[in-house]
Design an enzyme around this catalytic site. Structure first.
Site, short mmCIF file in Angstrom:
data_model
loop_
_atom_site.label_atom_id
_atom_site.label_comp_id
_atom_site.label_asym_id
_atom_site.label_seq_id
_atom_site.Cartn_x
_atom_site.Cartn_y
_atom_site.Cartn_z
CG ASP A 166 -2.19 0.72 1.08
OD1 ASP A 166 -2.30 1.52 0.13
OD2 ASP A 166 -3.11 0.52 1.90
CG ASP A 196 -9.26 2.56 -0.72
OD1 ASP A 196 -8.77 1.46 -1.01
OD2 ASP A 196 -8.70 3.39 0.02
C1 DGJ Z 1 -5.83 1.98 1.89
C2 DGJ Z 1 -6.17 0.78 1.06
O1 DGJ Z 1 -6.56 1.14 -0.20
C3 DGJ Z 1 -7.23 -0.03 1.80
O2 DGJ Z 1 -7.66 -1.08 1.01
C4 DGJ Z 1 -6.63 -0.50 3.10
O3 DGJ Z 1 -5.60 -1.40 2.85
C5 DGJ Z 1 -6.14 0.68 3.91
N1 DGJ Z 1 -5.29 1.54 3.15
C6 DGJ Z 1 -5.42 0.23 5.13
O4 DGJ Z 1 -4.87 1.26 5.82
#
Ligand code: DGJ
Length: 722
Positions: free
Chosen positions: A455, A520
Site C-alpha cells: 500500500d 477503495d
Molecule cells: C488503503 C487501502 O486502499 C485499503 O484497502 C486499506 O488497505 C487501507 N489503506 C489500510 O490502511
C-alpha cells in the site's frame, strides 16, 4: 519515384498488422512519419516521406520544421520541445543533434544515436514494435559526453505525431473512490497538458491518453493510445501547432536540478507505450491486454488462476483478534475464497492510522504467539495467506521515527506536510532500503506468506533527499529496486499495487506486481464504471474487485449481493466484508458468484474484452469473448434508471460471423417482471436464443429492461460446442 530535395533516410518497423516509418532529413533527429495499418513491404519509404512533408508557407523560416522524436528549441521547433537543459548557465540550452549512427535496425527495433558535440551530449532513441501485439515502446537516453555538468529539465520519451483525422482526445481524471473518469474533448490549437506532481500516478492523473476520430466508439473509428510506464511525476503534452500538426509527448516530470549529469553520466526516460487501432477503442484494448499479458506481467504459477481473495479490511479495520480473523477465514473458505489477506493493523501498536508505520514487527498484544496460529488456521481451511505492508511510509509516532528522524524525505527548514498522519521514507538512502528489505524479508522468511498487499497512502510532495535535492525521480527508481530485490528473494510471493485504491497503476509497477487495487470504493455501481474505463489499459485478471458490505462504507449505498457478486466476478474476484454477519440468502448468492467466477475465470482471463455503452451511459455492458471465439459472456450493468422506455438492440462484437451461437441468461431470476410487463421477443427466463455471429454483431439483441443497480449476465456458446 522522384523524391525531390526532401531526400530522407528512412527505417520501418513491422508487426501485428502495423507499420511504423521513421525519416531523418539530412543528419537530424528522425521523425516518426507513419504509424498505422501495415503498408506494403515494397513501399518506397523515401517517396512516402516526401509525400508527407508539408510545404513551407509565407512568413516562415526558409526550411521545414520537422516534428521529430525529440523536437529541439535549437532547431526552432514551433511547439513544445522534447529536450530542455543547460550545461553552461544558460548558454547551452539550444541543442542541434546530428544522427551519428543507427545502432539497431531490424523489423522490430531501431536505435538511433545522435550527438551534439557543442553542448557535449549523446542521445539514444530506442523504439520497438512488439510483433505479437503491435504495441510500440519508445524511450530515450541522454548521456553527458562533454566536460561540464548538464542539468536535464525535460526529456521526452518520444514526440509522436497524431494524424489529422484524429480530431478528439480522451483522457482520465478522478479522485479517491472515483478513479478513471473519462473526459473527451476536441483538439484545439495550443497545448493540452497534464502534469502529475503527486509522486505516484495518482487518482487524479492516470498516465493514459487517446487521440480519436470523431466517430470513434468502442467498435468503430480510429484511435492512437498512449500510456507512460512510470509510477511517479510525469508530464504529458498534447499540442496542436499553429500549422495544424498535432503531437503527443510524454516523459517524467523533473524538478529544477533534479537530474544533474556529470561527465559520462546518463539519464533514461520511462517507456512510452503506444498502440493504434482502426477498430475503435476495442482494438486498443486488445493490443494493450495482449501486450501486458505477454510482455509485462510476471505471475508465479500458483497465482495464474487468480484465486478468490478474502481481505479483512472492511470487516475489522484495526480491530484484530486471532479469534475473529479465524472465524472470518472459515466463513471465507466456506464461501469459496482461496487466499486470505490480513490487512493493516497487525504490526507495531497500530490501533488506528496515527502510529506505527515503519515498525514492521508483529504486534504481540494482538498476536501473542506471532502470526503462525492465524496462518496455520487459514491454511488448514485450504486458503493461502497474504499480508499488508506500507513500506514507504513512517509515522512520527513509531519506534523507527524515534530512532531515525532523519530518514524521511524532507526539505530542511521547510514546513512539513503530513498525509494520513504519515511521512515518506527516503528510499534513495541505502540504509532505508536495507532496513525495509530486511524487515519484509524477515517476515516473509519466518511466516508462510504467499502474498503482499503493498500500500502507499499519501502523495509525495517536497521530496527532498538528505542533501536537499529534489528526489522524485530517484525515489521511484529506488522503489523499483526494492521491489525487484524482494521479488528476487521471494519469487513466489505475489504483490498487489495499492495506493489508497488506484493511486499507483502503470505498466512499470506491473513489472514487479501482479494485481492492482483499482479503487477503495467497493460500491459495485461505481466499480462497474471504473472497471469498464480502466479496461482500456488493464485486462480483467489484473483488476482486483471485491464484494463489499451490503451498505457500502465509502458511499452509503445499499446494493444487492447479486449485483455486488457479478461486478466482482467480472474481474479478479474477492470479498471484503464481515462474512460472519451474512444472512443465508446472501451467503448462498455469494457462493453462487464464486462458483461462477471459478467456472469461467480461465476463459475470462484470456478473453478479448469489449465495452458497450449507451450514449446516455445508463447501461454499461462488458463482453468477454474466448480467444477461439466459441464462447462469450456478456455482463449488462444498469447504472441508473433506464433513459428510454424500452431497450434497443445491443450489438455484440468479436464473434465469428458464420458461427451459430446459443445465447442464454445465466441469472434469469434477476429479470424483473415489473420492469418487463411483456418479454415480447425472447422470454429469457425460459428460452435461449440461437443466431449467427453475423446477426448478433450486425443486428444485435434487445435485452430485458433492468432496474437500476442490477446486472444481467448472458452466456453465448458456439453450437458445435454444446
Ligand atoms: C488503503 C487501502 O486502499 C485499503 O484497502 C486499506 O488497505 C487501507 N489503506 C489500510 O490502511
Amino acid at each position: 519515384m522522384e523524391t525531390g530535395e526532401a531526400g530522407a533516410r528512412c527505417w520501418r518497423l513491422d508487426g501485428a498488422g502495423q507499420t511504423m516509418v521513421f525519416a531523418a532529413y539530412e543528419d537530424r533527429v528522425p521523425a516518426l512519419i507513419y504509424m498505422g495499418e501495415a503498408l506494403p513491404l515494397y513501399e518506397n519509404l523515401e517517396a512516402l516521406a516526401a509525400s508527407l512533408r508539408p510545404p513551407v508557407g509565407q512568413v516562415m523560416l526558409d526550411e521545414p520544421l520537422d516534428l521529430t522524436l525529440t523536437p529541439e528549441a535549437g532547431r526552432a521547433t514551433p511547439g513544445h520541445p522534447g529536450i530542455r537543459g543547460d550545461s553552461h548557465q544558460g548558454q547551452n540550452w539550444h541543442t542541434q543533434f546530428r544522427l551519428t549512427s543507427v545502432l539497431t535496425s531490424t523489423s522490430q527495433a531501431v536505435e538511433f544515436e545522435l550527438s551534439d558535440s557543442t553542448v557535449g551530449l549523446t542521445l539514444n532513441i530506442h523504439v520497438t514494435l512488439d510483433p505479437e501485439t503491435g504495441v510500440a515502446a519508445f524511450r530515450q537516453k541522454l548521456t553527458n559526453s562533454g566536460g561540464r555538468p548538464y542539468a536535464v529539465d525535460w526529456l521526452n520519451a518520444a514526440c509522436v505525431p497524431v494524424p489529422q483525422h484524429l480530431v478528439q482526445h480522451l483522457s482520465f481524471e478522478g479522485r479517491w473512490c472515483n478513479e478513471f473518469r473519462e473526459q473527451r474533448a476536441d483538439w484545439q490549437k495550443g497545448i493540452y497538458a497534464r502534469e502529475c506532481r503527486l509522486g505516484r500516478t495518482s487518482h487524479e492523473h492516470f498516465p493514459g491518453f487517446v487521440a480519436l476520430s470523431a466517430n470513434a466508439n468502442d467498435l468503430e473509428g480510429q484511435a492512437l493510445a498512449f500510456h507512460l510506464g512510470w509510477s511517479g511525476n510525469y508530464r504529458m503534452v498534447a499540442q496542436e501547432l499553429p500549422d495544424g500538426r498535432r503531437s503527443v509527448q510524454y516523459g517524467a516530470l523533473l524538478e529544477m536540478g533534479e537530474v544533474m549529469l556529470s561527465s559520462g553520466e546518463s539519464y533514461e526516460t520511462p517507456v512510452l507505450y503506444v498502440a493504434q487501432s482502426s477498430q475503435g477503442l476495442s482494438g486498443i484494448r486488445q493490443r494493450f491486454h495482449a501486450f501486458l499479458r505477454s510482455q509485462i506481467l510476471q505471475v508465479p504459477e500458483w497465482y495464474k488462476s487468480r484465486p478468490v481473495h478474502y481481505n479483512c479490511w472492511e470487516a475489522v479495520y484495526f480491530d484484530h483478534s486471532v479469534e475473529k480473523l479465524s472465524a472470518l477465514a472459515e466463513k471465507a473458505a466456506d464461501a469459496g475464497a482461496e487466499l486470505f489477506v490480513l490487512d493493516d493493523g497487525w504490526f507495531g501498536k497500530r490501533d488506528d492510522d496515527t502510529s506505527s508505520l515503519g515498525d514492521w514487527f508483529v504486534d504481540e498484544n494482538k498476536y501473542p504467539q506471532g502470526l503462525t496460529p492465524l496462518i496455520n488456521h487459514v491454511k488448514s481451511r485450504g486458503l493461502r495467506f497474504g499480508i499488508w505492508f506500507e513500506p514507504e511510509m513512517i509515522n512520527e509516532d513509531s519506534e523507527l521515527y524515534r530512532a531515525h528522524p532523519d530518514w524521511i524525505l524532507h526539505a530542511e527548514g521547510r514546513d512539513r506536510m503530513l498525509g494520513r498522519n504519515q511521512l515518506v521514507l527516503d528510499l534513495t538512502r541505502s540504509e532505508v532500503q536495507e532496513y525495509l528489505f530486511e524487515r519484509i524479508h524477515e517476515i516473509l522468511s519466518n511466516n508462510a506468506i504467499d502474498y503482499i498487499k503493498w500500500d502507499m497512502n499519501r502523495s509525495i510532495v517536497l521530496p527532498a533527499d538528505q542533501f536537499g535535492r529534489p528526489a522524485s525521480n530517484a525515489y521511484v527508481q529506488a522503489l523499483y529496486s526494492l521491489l525487484g530485490r524482494l521479488r528476487k528473494a521471494h519469487p513466489n510471493v505475489v504483490i498487489e499495487s495499492c495506493s489508497s485504491g488506484g493511486g499507483r497503476i502503470d505498466y512499470e509497477i506491473l513489472k514487479y506486481t501482479q494485481r492492482v487495487w483499482l479503487s477503495d470504493s467497493n460500491d459495485a455501481r461505481e466499480r462497474w464504471r471504473m472497471q469498464a474505463a480502466a479496461s482500456l489499459f488493464l485486462p480483467p485478471e489484473v483488476i482486483g474487485s471485491h464484494v463489499g458490505p451490503d451498505e457500502c462504507h465509502t458511499s452509503g449505498r445499499r446494493l444487492s449481493m447479486n449485483y455486488r457478486g457479478a461486478v466482482a466476478a467480472s474481474c479478479h474476484m474477492g470479498y471484503e466484508a464481515d462474512l460472519t454477519v451474512l444472512g443465508e440468502k446472501d451467503l448462498s448468492e455469494l457462493k453462487g458468484w464464486s462458483a461462477f467466477y471459478k467456472k469461467h475465470r480461465k476463459f475470462m482471463h484470456e478473453a478479448h474484452i469489449y465495452v458497450h455503452t449507451t450514449s446516455t451511459q445508463d447501461v454499461i455492458a462488458m463482453q468477454m469473448v474466448s480467444r477461439d471465439r466459441d464462447q462469450f459472456l456478456l455482463f449488462v450493468g444498469q447504472q441508473s434508471v433506464p433513459a428510454s422506455s424500452s431497450t434497443s438492440a445491443l450489438r455484440l462484437a468479436g464473434l465469428a460471423e458464420e458461427q451459430t451461437y446459443t445465447v442464454s441468461a445465466l441469472n434469469a431470476e434477476g429479470i424483473s417482471a415489473t420492469a418487463n410487463r411483456v418479454l415480447a421477443g425472447v422470454d429469457w427466463r425460459e428460452h435461449s436464443l440461437t443466431l449467427s455471429g453475423a446477426s448478433l454483431m450486425r443486428a444485435g439483441v434487445a435485452l430485458p429492461i433492468q432496474f437500476p443497480e442490477t446486472m444481467l449476465v448472458f452466456e453465448g456458446r458456439a453450437e458445435r460446442d454444446r
